[in-house]
Design a protein around this motif. Structure first.
Motif, PDB file in Angstrom:
ATOM      1  N   VAL A   6       0.843  -1.198   0.000  1.00 39.55           N
ATOM      2  CA  VAL A   6       0.000   0.000   0.000  1.00 39.55           C
ATOM      3  C   VAL A   6       0.878   1.247   0.000  1.00 39.55           C
ATOM      4  O   VAL A   6       0.609   2.203  -0.724  1.00 39.55           O
ATOM      5  N   PHE A  16      -8.839  -1.544  -0.286  1.00 45.72           N
ATOM      6  CA  PHE A  16      -8.886  -2.119  -1.632  1.00 45.72           C
ATOM      7  C   PHE A  16     -10.155  -1.682  -2.370  1.00 45.72           C
ATOM      8  O   PHE A  16     -10.108  -1.333  -3.546  1.00 45.72           O
ATOM      9  N   LEU A  18      -2.163  -3.269  -5.162  1.00 50.63           N
ATOM     10  CA  LEU A  18      -3.372  -3.413  -4.347  1.00 50.63           C
ATOM     11  C   LEU A  18      -3.870  -4.855  -4.341  1.00 50.63           C
ATOM     12  O   LEU A  18      -4.326  -5.361  -3.309  1.00 50.63           O
TER      13      LEU A  18
END
Length: 139
Positions: free
Chosen positions: A7, A62, A128
């Motif tokens: 991330v 997400f 992701l």
């Protein structure tokens, strides 16, 4: 050690993409085309969304970020197909302003603004997906 490095790296990619697009338009004075604007509309919020999601360790990140990454990736595919002449010029959405196929930058003979955008959205999406898969396996 950085927690949730995928991330963090996705955020870093979005940050570089945002500042890169601003550099091209504000410093180099290269006007963005219509498709570039659409991609900016999807990239710029990713900087904030990914940063906040990473800092708050949001498990639902997400679902906020991935649709923006996929949307930008799809627009970038279309943009690259236009840019490289795979799709006919007659269906170009750029009717006002600069053409979506104008050659403003070609570094090393192949690295273009549409290609850089495509790579950024694709990399963010992949990061992701990796983070989501990693999060599921550790839960």
């Amino acid at each position: 050690m950085i927690q949730r490095p995928y991330v963090f790296f996705a955020w870093f990619v979005s940050l570089v993409a945002m500042f890169g697009s601003l550099f091209f338009s504000e410093v180099m004075k290269l006007p963005p085309c219509v498709l570039c604007w659409y991609q900016r509309i999807l990239m710029y919020p990713l900087v904030l969304i990914l940063a906040v999601g990473w800092l708050l360790k949001d498990r639902n990140l997400f679902w906020y970020a991935f649709p923006l990454a996929i949307g930008g990736w799809l627009i970038s595919i279309y943009h690259n197909l236009l840019y490289y002449g795979v799709i006919a010029d007659s269906i170009i959405p750029c009717t006002e302003g600069i053409s979506c196929t104008s050659r403003q930058i070609e570094w090393f003979g192949f690295l273009t603004i549409p290609l850089m955008s495509h790579a950024a959205f694709k990399l963010i999406g992949i990061l992701l997906l990796i983070e989501r898969r990693k999060g599921r396996s550790s839960a």
